[in-house]
Design an enzyme around this catalytic site. Sequence first.
Site, PDB file in Angstrom:
ATOM      1  N   CYS A 166       0.828  -1.199   0.000  1.00  0.00           N
ATOM      2  CA  CYS A 166       0.000   0.000   0.000  1.00  0.00           C
ATOM      3  C   CYS A 166       0.866   1.253   0.000  1.00  0.00           C
ATOM      4  CB  CYS A 166      -0.910   0.014   1.228  1.00  0.00           C
ATOM      5  SG  CYS A 166      -2.278  -1.158   1.137  1.00  0.00           S
ATOM      6  N   SER A 167       0.276   2.325  -0.474  1.00  0.00           N
ATOM      7  CA  SER A 167       0.888   3.645  -0.464  1.00  0.00           C
ATOM      8  C   SER A 167       2.281   3.610  -1.104  1.00  0.00           C
ATOM      9  CB  SER A 167       0.928   4.176   0.966  1.00  0.00           C
ATOM     10  OG  SER A 167       0.805   5.579   0.965  1.00  0.00           O
ATOM     11  N   ALA A 168       3.348   3.887  -0.368  1.00  0.00           N
ATOM     12  CA  ALA A 168       4.682   3.850  -0.967  1.00  0.00           C
ATOM     13  C   ALA A 168       4.981   2.464  -1.532  1.00  0.00           C
ATOM     14  CB  ALA A 168       5.741   4.236   0.067  1.00  0.00           C
ATOM     15  N   GLU A 170       2.772   0.601  -2.962  1.00  0.00           N
ATOM     16  CA  GLU A 170       2.072   0.581  -4.248  1.00  0.00           C
ATOM     17  C   GLU A 170       2.908   1.279  -5.319  1.00  0.00           C
ATOM     18  OE1 GLU A 170      -0.352  -0.183  -7.200  1.00  0.00           O
ATOM     19  OE2 GLU A 170      -0.852  -0.885  -5.183  1.00  0.00           O
ATOM     20  N   GLY A 188      -3.081  -0.432  -3.094  1.00  0.00           N
ATOM     21  CA  GLY A 188      -3.686   0.895  -3.265  1.00  0.00           C
ATOM     22  C   GLY A 188      -3.182   1.902  -2.259  1.00  0.00           C
TER      23      GLY A 188
END
Length: 442
Positions: A166-168, A170, A188
Amino acid sequence: MVRNLAHIANQAFNRPIALEPGYARVFYSVLASEMGIGRLIDGSTGEVLDAKAMAQEASMYRANNGSKEGEDRQRYYQLINGVAVLPVSGSLVHKYGSIRPYSGMTGYDGIIARLSYAIRDPEVRGVLMDFDTPGGQVAGCFDAADMISRFGSEKPVWSLGYDMHCSAGEALSSACSRRLITQTGVAGSVGVVMMHANLEELMKNRGAEITLIHSGAHKVDGNPYEKLPDNVRSKLQSEIDTARQSFAEKVAVNIGMDVKAVLDTEAATYTGQEAVDIGFADEVVNGCDAVGLMIEHLDALSSKIVDMGATMTKETNQPEAQAAPKVAQASNENTQPQIDGTAVATAERERVLGILGCDQAQGRQKMAHKLASMPSMSVDDAKELLASAATETSNDSAQNAIAAISAEHGEPLDASASLNKDIDSDEEQCAALVSAFGKPRG
């Protein structure tokens, strides 16, 4: 082990952090508890967490040193039948100084170092990045994603969401050529978060008065000893909005999505098949099967290359100096010229990579892949066509352009294409095989 809390606070406060929201609560609760901060406000929900609530959140944290039983000590990754497995776990941090994941964190510098070793390792045919991370610092993240994409042009680099990128995470996963995810994997959270600690009341209650002596009107903007002024808050909001836009653009370009579609997710997370449906993953797999799937893929590619070599060149037991020339003289039996298969395959690979990797292909990946699969399409012609085409959106303008080009250059052969009786010469046979081999692969 001595912990430098002041350094950690400097990296975590008033700086954009790309973390999955649930983990962000855990992360900041741990940090706040360690630093004696008595209250935490969840900016996304408005919920106020007292010391007890923060302790409960902090109890969810588990350190992981990233070690794997049986790992090859001579390498910084596990090697399985030519696949280098690189774990990426915990919080992602900039300039961590450790090659492997350690103490619940993975450094971007460590990821790049391990990838570099794997790409140079002659026994490595491909790399599988095993993600289990909620994200981390924005600093260093986009550069790391670009490096992953660069390494992927030399050897296949896949990602596995087992069980979270997730986030970084992703951002890094999006740079891989194929993205696998488990049925419970989470992807995501394309967004950023920032924290400001206001210790003003805490200091008053303790009888402490903090005086900041500074030169420069903005030198102490965002300091923790006073309530955040509206103008400073507005500036910080602008910074994270800009970071989110860059984040979304990076993900969109890497995976071939429209930037607006990425932004419209509003940093939501998606599990398993949902991640595939939205475009953040390519396939749902059992985590235990991921390495085997990549091995099968690499074996299939190797088989194609061997078949091409056997078809386009003739082996001989003669010494090199006495070997028959590559181009035979014409005879009464109408002997056809033989083709140097290695040179042809190399040229075709360079043509395909030239089209897929050119600047004009950004935002037009589907069209670029179509052009690359057309043997008669040169890199220069492809650049010109891509530059004149609109970026890929939900409308069918790109499809219309592809259809028009296909009418001129002909449809590409399937990957399983073989010789047929309508192809007479060795040169034409070679061209047919090369066009099939030239189709884009992970």
